[in-house]
Design a protein around this motif. Structure first.
Motif, PDB file in Angstrom:
ATOM      1  N   THR A  25      71.811  25.082  56.037  1.00 57.37           N
ATOM      2  CA  THR A  25      71.221  25.144  57.377  1.00 57.37           C
ATOM      3  C   THR A  25      72.303  25.028  58.428  1.00 57.37           C
ATOM      4  O   THR A  25      72.331  25.801  59.389  1.00 57.37           O
ATOM      5  CB  THR A  25      70.200  24.007  57.551  1.00 57.37           C
ATOM      6  N   LYS A  26      73.214  24.085  58.244  1.00 61.55           N
ATOM      7  CA  LYS A  26      74.303  23.905  59.213  1.00 61.55           C
ATOM      8  C   LYS A  26      75.188  25.149  59.252  1.00 61.55           C
ATOM      9  O   LYS A  26      75.561  25.629  60.328  1.00 61.55           O
ATOM     10  CB  LYS A  26      75.138  22.679  58.849  1.00 61.55           C
ATOM     11  N   THR A  27      75.494  25.699  58.084  1.00 50.60           N
ATOM     12  CA  THR A  27      76.347  26.890  58.033  1.00 50.60           C
ATOM     13  C   THR A  27      75.686  28.056  58.755  1.00 50.60           C
ATOM     14  O   THR A  27      76.325  28.742  59.556  1.00 50.60           O
ATOM     15  CB  THR A  27      76.625  27.283  56.564  1.00 50.60           C
ATOM     16  N   LEU A  28      74.395  28.275  58.502  1.00 54.29           N
ATOM     17  CA  LEU A  28      73.688  29.365  59.172  1.00 54.29           C
ATOM     18  C   LEU A  28      73.583  29.125  60.675  1.00 54.29           C
ATOM     19  O   LEU A  28      73.749  30.043  61.467  1.00 54.29           O
ATOM     20  CB  LEU A  28      72.299  29.550  58.570  1.00 54.29           C
ATOM     21  N   ASN A  29      73.330  27.874  61.067  1.00 57.39           N
ATOM     22  CA  ASN A  29      73.272  27.568  62.497  1.00 57.39           C
ATOM     23  C   ASN A  29      74.624  27.800  63.163  1.00 57.39           C
ATOM     24  O   ASN A  29      74.692  28.309  64.277  1.00 57.39           O
ATOM     25  CB  ASN A  29      72.825  26.125  62.721  1.00 57.39           C
ATOM     26  N   ASP A  30      75.707  27.410  62.472  1.00 57.94           N
ATOM     27  CA  ASP A  30      77.047  27.657  63.016  1.00 57.94           C
ATOM     28  C   ASP A  30      77.291  29.151  63.184  1.00 57.94           C
ATOM     29  O   ASP A  30      77.818  29.589  64.209  1.00 57.94           O
ATOM     30  CB  ASP A  30      78.125  27.050  62.101  1.00 57.94           C
ATOM     31  N   LEU A  31      76.917  29.954  62.169  1.00 59.26           N
ATOM     32  CA  LEU A  31      77.082  31.407  62.262  1.00 59.26           C
ATOM     33  C   LEU A  31      76.260  31.981  63.407  1.00 59.26           C
ATOM     34  O   LEU A  31      76.744  32.815  64.177  1.00 59.26           O
ATOM     35  CB  LEU A  31      76.644  32.081  60.950  1.00 59.26           C
ATOM     36  N   ARG A  32      75.008  31.527  63.516  1.00 56.77           N
ATOM     37  CA  ARG A  32      74.156  32.012  64.592  1.00 56.77           C
ATOM     38  C   ARG A  32      74.748  31.669  65.961  1.00 56.77           C
ATOM     39  O   ARG A  32      74.816  32.511  66.853  1.00 56.77           O
ATOM     40  CB  ARG A  32      72.744  31.429  64.465  1.00 56.77           C
ATOM     41  N   ASN A  33      75.201  30.433  66.131  1.00 61.62           N
ATOM     42  CA  ASN A  33      75.800  30.027  67.410  1.00 61.62           C
ATOM     43  C   ASN A  33      77.034  30.851  67.727  1.00 61.62           C
ATOM     44  O   ASN A  33      77.244  31.259  68.866  1.00 61.62           O
ATOM     45  CB  ASN A  33      76.151  28.538  67.379  1.00 61.62           C
ATOM     46  N   GLU A  34      77.840  31.113  66.717  1.00 58.17           N
ATOM     47  CA  GLU A  34      79.049  31.928  66.918  1.00 58.17           C
ATOM     48  C   GLU A  34      78.681  33.345  67.363  1.00 58.17           C
ATOM     49  O   GLU A  34      79.263  33.884  68.303  1.00 58.17           O
ATOM     50  CB  GLU A  34      79.849  31.971  65.613  1.00 58.17           C
ATOM     51  N   TYR A  35      77.682  33.954  66.703  1.00 58.02           N
ATOM     52  CA  TYR A  35      77.229  35.294  67.095  1.00 58.02           C
ATOM     53  C   TYR A  35      76.689  35.288  68.522  1.00 58.02           C
ATOM     54  O   TYR A  35      76.990  36.155  69.326  1.00 58.02           O
ATOM     55  CB  TYR A  35      76.128  35.810  66.155  1.00 58.02           C
ATOM     56  N   GLU A  36      75.865  34.290  68.842  1.00 54.00           N
ATOM     57  CA  GLU A  36      75.270  34.237  70.176  1.00 54.00           C
ATOM     58  C   GLU A  36      76.335  34.059  71.255  1.00 54.00           C
ATOM     59  O   GLU A  36      76.258  34.666  72.312  1.00 54.00           O
ATOM     60  CB  GLU A  36      74.239  33.108  70.240  1.00 54.00           C
ATOM     61  N   GLN A  37      77.342  33.236  70.995  1.00 50.53           N
ATOM     62  CA  GLN A  37      78.421  33.053  71.971  1.00 50.53           C
ATOM     63  C   GLN A  37      79.205  34.340  72.152  1.00 50.53           C
ATOM     64  O   GLN A  37      79.562  34.708  73.276  1.00 50.53           O
ATOM     65  CB  GLN A  37      79.357  31.923  71.529  1.00 50.53           C
ATOM     66  N   LEU A  38      79.474  35.045  71.065  1.00 42.07           N
ATOM     67  CA  LEU A  38      80.208  36.312  71.154  1.00 42.07           C
ATOM     68  C   LEU A  38      79.410  37.354  71.938  1.00 42.07           C
ATOM     69  O   LEU A  38      79.953  38.036  72.795  1.00 42.07           O
ATOM     70  CB  LEU A  38      80.511  36.839  69.736  1.00 42.07           C
ATOM     71  N   ILE A  39      78.118  37.433  71.670  1.00 36.78           N
ATOM     72  CA  ILE A  39      77.257  38.387  72.374  1.00 36.78           C
ATOM     73  C   ILE A  39      77.232  38.055  73.865  1.00 36.78           C
ATOM     74  O   ILE A  39      77.376  38.932  74.711  1.00 36.78           O
ATOM     75  CB  ILE A  39      75.822  38.363  71.791  1.00 36.78           C
ATOM     76  N   GLU A  40      77.054  36.775  74.194  1.00 40.93           N
ATOM     77  CA  GLU A  40      76.994  36.372  75.604  1.00 40.93           C
ATOM     78  C   GLU A  40      78.311  36.639  76.309  1.00 40.93           C
ATOM     79  O   GLU A  40      78.328  37.123  77.448  1.00 40.93           O
ATOM     80  CB  GLU A  40      76.634  34.873  75.701  1.00 40.93           C
TER      81      GLU A  40
END
Length: 175
Positions: A25-40
């Motif tokens: 869960t933490k790994t997926l959340n970290d990946l999601r946060n990284e993608y969202e920051q890159l997109i933003e």
């Protein structure tokens, strides 16, 4: 035989040490946060760049309109004056200047339209990339869910196995 059984009698306790699993869960959340920051970050950079280009073009367009209006006013003022040779030369000069201004205005409009088209293409590309990342996120979320289910099954099997081992040892000890 009884002597051997009496020597081996008693309770046997078995403990299984398993290394803690990786927190998916933490790994997926970290990946999601990284993608969202890159997109933003990409979205902010492209919107800022596009806004600056549009503002510059809009300013140039306003200046050209002002210049064209001034020339038209000057031309109208000259047309009401007495007609003589000097007036005709000045009128021709103003008409040429007006034609040049209209030509520059047309070119500027084409440039602005090109910039608008470019920005629209970039936005479409960003939307496509966001959709792709959204699909990838959904896929990763599905994998995470399946992995969590498998982990839960393995834990249940380990617990059942531990209970079976404890039961066998307790049963053997009683006999």
């Amino acid at each position: 035989m009884r002597q051997l059984q009496s020597q081996t009698g008693g309770d046997v306790s078995v403990e299984v040490n398993a290394a803690p699993g990786e927190d998916l869960t933490k790994t997926l959340n970290d990946l999601r946060n990284e993608y969202e920051q890159l997109i933003e970050k990409n979205r902010r950079e492209q919107v800022t760049s596009s806004s600056q280009d549009i503002q510059t073009s809009s300013h140039q367009l306003t200046e050209l309109r002002r210049e064209m209006q001034n020339l038209e006013i000057e031309l109208q003022g000259e047309s009401s004056a007495p007609k003589h040779l000097h007036f005709r030369l000045q009128k021709n000069s103003l008409e040429n200047s007006l034609a040049e201004t209209e030509s520059r205005y047309g070119c500027l409009l084409q440039q602005i339209q090109g910039q608008i088209n470019s920005v629209e293409e970039e936005l479409a590309s960003i939307r496509c990339e966001m959709e792709s990342q959204n699909q990838e996120y959904k896929m990763l979320l599905g994998i995470k869910t399946r992995l969590e289910q498998e982990i839960a099954q393995y834990r249940a099997l380990l617990q059942e196995g531990q209970q079976d081992i404890a039961y066998v040892f307790h049963s053997t000890a009683r006999e």
